[in-house]
Design a protein around this motif. Sequence first.
Motif, PDB file in Angstrom:
ATOM      1  N   ASP A 100       0.852  -1.185   0.000  1.00 28.02           N
ATOM      2  CA  ASP A 100       0.000   0.000   0.000  1.00 28.02           C
ATOM      3  C   ASP A 100       0.894   1.244   0.000  1.00 28.02           C
ATOM      4  O   ASP A 100       1.491   1.573   1.032  1.00 28.02           O
ATOM      5  N   PRO A 101       0.983   1.953  -1.128  1.00 27.64           N
ATOM      6  CA  PRO A 101       1.858   3.119  -1.176  1.00 27.64           C
ATOM      7  C   PRO A 101       1.410   4.240  -0.237  1.00 27.64           C
ATOM      8  O   PRO A 101       2.245   5.005   0.253  1.00 27.64           O
ATOM      9  N   ALA A 107       4.165   6.087   6.778  1.00 24.27           N
ATOM     10  CA  ALA A 107       5.313   5.656   7.579  1.00 24.27           C
ATOM     11  C   ALA A 107       6.497   6.598   7.385  1.00 24.27           C
ATOM     12  O   ALA A 107       7.207   6.925   8.342  1.00 24.27           O
ATOM     13  N   ILE A 108       6.699   7.051   6.160  1.00 22.24           N
ATOM     14  CA  ILE A 108       7.803   7.993   5.895  1.00 22.24           C
ATOM     15  C   ILE A 108       7.529   9.316   6.614  1.00 22.24           C
ATOM     16  O   ILE A 108       8.423   9.895   7.230  1.00 22.24           O
ATOM     17  N   ARG A 109       6.283   9.780   6.534  1.00 28.08           N
ATOM     18  CA  ARG A 109       5.934  11.038   7.233  1.00 28.08           C
ATOM     19  C   ARG A 109       6.145  10.907   8.738  1.00 28.08           C
ATOM     20  O   ARG A 109       6.571  11.865   9.398  1.00 28.08           O
ATOM     21  N   ALA A 110       5.848   9.738   9.286  1.00 31.72           N
ATOM     22  CA  ALA A 110       5.952   9.538  10.731  1.00 31.72           C
ATOM     23  C   ALA A 110       7.396   9.434  11.206  1.00 31.72           C
ATOM     24  O   ALA A 110       7.675   9.626  12.386  1.00 31.72           O
TER      25      ALA A 110
END
Length: 111
Positions: A100-101, A107-110
């Motif tokens: 799921d992109p 996840a990258i933002r977090a």
Amino acid sequence: MTAYALAHLHTPTINEDVLVYLERIQATLDPFGGTFIAHGPDVEVREGDWPGTVVVIAFPTLSAARSWYDSPAYQEILPLRTDHIAGSAILFDGVRPGHDPAKMAAAIRAS
């Protein structure tokens, strides 16, 4: 997880050495479960430059892809191609089922 070998062949020209390489490569792939996904198709460039063509080979795992590339059988025939066709080759994992992109972005933002 399925893994892939991708070769971007910049100068795909055919000569006797390349023909021998083509005749022998499948036997090097078979012990490692390697199967061709794409093999020298005409490409339609939509962004950037893409001289030449592409080869994509699927493997059951990244370990299998590495073992194939490093195998004595493949290393023996590799110069038949690389001595005549300029290009790049990479090995990489595919995505897991259900990738799921949007979750990836979250996840990258977090982080």
